[in-house]
Design an enzyme around this catalytic site. Structure first.
Site, PDB file in Angstrom:
ATOM      1  N   HIS A 171       9.056 -84.360 -43.021  1.00 53.70           N
ATOM      2  CA  HIS A 171       9.189 -85.498 -42.100  1.00 53.70           C
ATOM      3  C   HIS A 171      10.001 -85.216 -40.835  1.00 53.70           C
ATOM      4  O   HIS A 171      11.073 -85.765 -40.643  1.00 53.70           O
ATOM      5  CB  HIS A 171       9.802 -86.701 -42.849  1.00 53.70           C
ATOM      6  N   GLU A 264       1.676 -97.334 -41.618  1.00 55.22           N
ATOM      7  CA  GLU A 264       1.898 -98.468 -40.717  1.00 55.22           C
ATOM      8  C   GLU A 264       1.422 -98.226 -39.292  1.00 55.22           C
ATOM      9  O   GLU A 264       1.492 -97.121 -38.776  1.00 55.22           O
ATOM     10  CB  GLU A 264       3.399 -98.802 -40.661  1.00 55.22           C
ATOM     11  N   TYR A 274      12.817-101.183 -38.466  1.00 56.87           N
ATOM     12  CA  TYR A 274      11.439-101.230 -38.984  1.00 56.87           C
ATOM     13  C   TYR A 274      11.374-101.142 -40.510  1.00 56.87           C
ATOM     14  O   TYR A 274      10.306-100.988 -41.078  1.00 56.87           O
ATOM     15  CB  TYR A 274      10.569-100.201 -38.247  1.00 56.87           C
ATOM     16  N   TYR A 285       5.309 -91.938 -54.977  1.00 57.12           N
ATOM     17  CA  TYR A 285       4.145 -91.094 -55.282  1.00 57.12           C
ATOM     18  C   TYR A 285       3.858 -91.060 -56.785  1.00 57.12           C
ATOM     19  O   TYR A 285       2.729 -90.902 -57.200  1.00 57.12           O
ATOM     20  CB  TYR A 285       4.346 -89.685 -54.735  1.00 57.12           C
TER      21      TYR A 285
HETATM   22 CA   LIG Z   1       8.068-100.437 -41.599  1.00 62.74          CA
END
Ligand SMILES: [Ca+2]
Length: 387
Positions: A171, A264, A274, A285
């Site tokens: 990430h 998203e 957010y 997962y």
């Molecule tokens: Ca979000």
């Protein structure tokens, strides 16, 4: 009715309270987005050509001019490519090619024709702790000679504090986008440590905003907060890999990988949270519950979300004459779903979407080309989609 007397509440008041609550729950439920499903497939005839083959995990794509594009390969190459040629740029920064890290996005300055600035995002190694890395943003210029193309005049625009470099391979973010006010936006994912997305003391799990020269805009939301990254623009972002400022509305659209489910599509606004990992439409997962909340006060809802996950990667806005009906629509690429989608939006609202191509391979990046065709990066090639 002793209790009502004490509170000075009559049954009439209670009934009114009950109706108000019911009404507010209804409004709340209406505000939540529903998952994208049953997306129609574009049924008109398309021409899909291999534009350049022989690429090795290409990640970012940006056209210099009609027919000439810059492409990054994750392992650390910046290439100048045409339909039938590839030239490697000499002297680009070295990268940590580990896990999801490597040489990531490439973007051109909005005034590239005047100033020649090219921007790169990549996972940078901590020289004192080579197992640690963090997303870094630089810009430089391409210098052409008869023999080679070299990367010169490099300037570092964003580099995290060494203490915030991390040894995970997950990430990194990290698309680059610009608005019309000299701002550069980029994301850094949570690096696989999800709770860090909620802390503005660390750079990961965020969208950042800097000036194109790397300085901090005065209007950034946390410039007056002690001990934070002043470049932070939003927080609670899991792994943003698509970001684009819409040329018509100036709305900042962003795509973000969810966990299992809950990819998203967000509208990004200064200083907002957010939600990751406090709220999510996804699960772990392994199938276990990640959070029981899809909605909490003070946290933003996506405009839409994909469950099951399509592994949403990059984002662009279509501008061109070849597909006039899609002008101003978003182009969304997906890895696991192996698709490019055309998403219709109006101002800040998601309207609908169609699948443009499917099952040709994992799509890492998509862009609206200078000739009006749509170009996409697959694991070993770049394709051109036209009609
Ligand atoms: Ca979000």
């Amino acid at each position: 009715m002793q209790i009502f007397d004490n509170l000075r509440l009559t049954p009439y008041h209670l009934f009114f309270l009950f109706v108000s609550l019911l009404y507010s729950f209804n409004v709340k439920a209406k505000d939540l987005p529903s998952p994208v499903n049953k997306v129609p497939i574009y049924s008109q005839q398309l021409v899909i050509e291999e534009w350049t083959a022989g690429l090795d995990e290409p990640w970012g794509l940006s056209f210099i001019s009609d027919g000439v594009a810059l492409v990054t390969e994750k392992k650390g190459n910046l290439l100048v490519i045409t339909r039938d040629s590839k030239k490697k740029v000499i002297g680009v920064p070295s990268v940590t090619n580990k896990g999801q890290g490597g040489l990531l996005d490439v973007a051109l300055d909005p005034n590239y024709s005047l100033n020649g600035w090219v921007y790169l995002s990549f996972s940078d190694m901590d020289k004192n702790n080579p197992e640690k890395s963090m997303t870094k943003i630089v810009r430089g210029k391409l210098s052409y000679s008869s023999k080679s193309i070299t990367w010169e005049n490099e300037e570092v625009l964003f580099q995290a504090n060494p203490k915030d470099y991390m040894n995970t391979g997950f990430h990194f973010g990290s698309r680059i986008a610009f608005d019309n006010n000299d701002h550069l936006y980029f994301g850094i994912g949570d690096r696989g440590v999800m709770d860090m997305a909620q802390s503005i003391n660390v750079p990961n799990g965020k969208i950042h905003r800097i000036k194109t020269d790397g300085s901090i805009p005065e209007g950034n939301p946390f410039v007056n907060t002690f001990n934070v990254y002043p470049s932070i623009f939003t927080y609670g972002n899991r792994n943003p890999q698509g970001i684009i400022v819409h040329p018509d509305s100036n709305v900042i659209w962003q795509t973000e990988h969810g966990p299992k489910g809950g990819d998203e599509l967000n509208v990004i606004k200064s200083g907002l949270n957010y939600g990751w990992p406090k709220i999510s439409y996804g699960i772990n997962y392994n199938g276990s519950v990640l959070t029981e909340f899809v909605d909490l006060p003070g946290m933003e809802q996506p405009e839409s979300y994909w469950t099951p996950s399509i592994a949403v990667s990059s984002l662009d806005v279509y501008v061109g004459k070849m597909f006039p009906e899609w002008n101003g629509h978003l182009l969304v690429s997906a890895l696991a779903d192996q698709s490019v989608r055309v998403v219709s939006v109006s101002d800040e609202n998601y309207l609908s979407e169609i699948v443009l191509i499917k099952d040709l391979g994992r799509v890492r990046d998509v862009t609206s080309g200078p000739d009006g065709a749509i170009y996409a990066l697959l694991p070993t090639k770049m394709i051109r989609i036209s009609r």
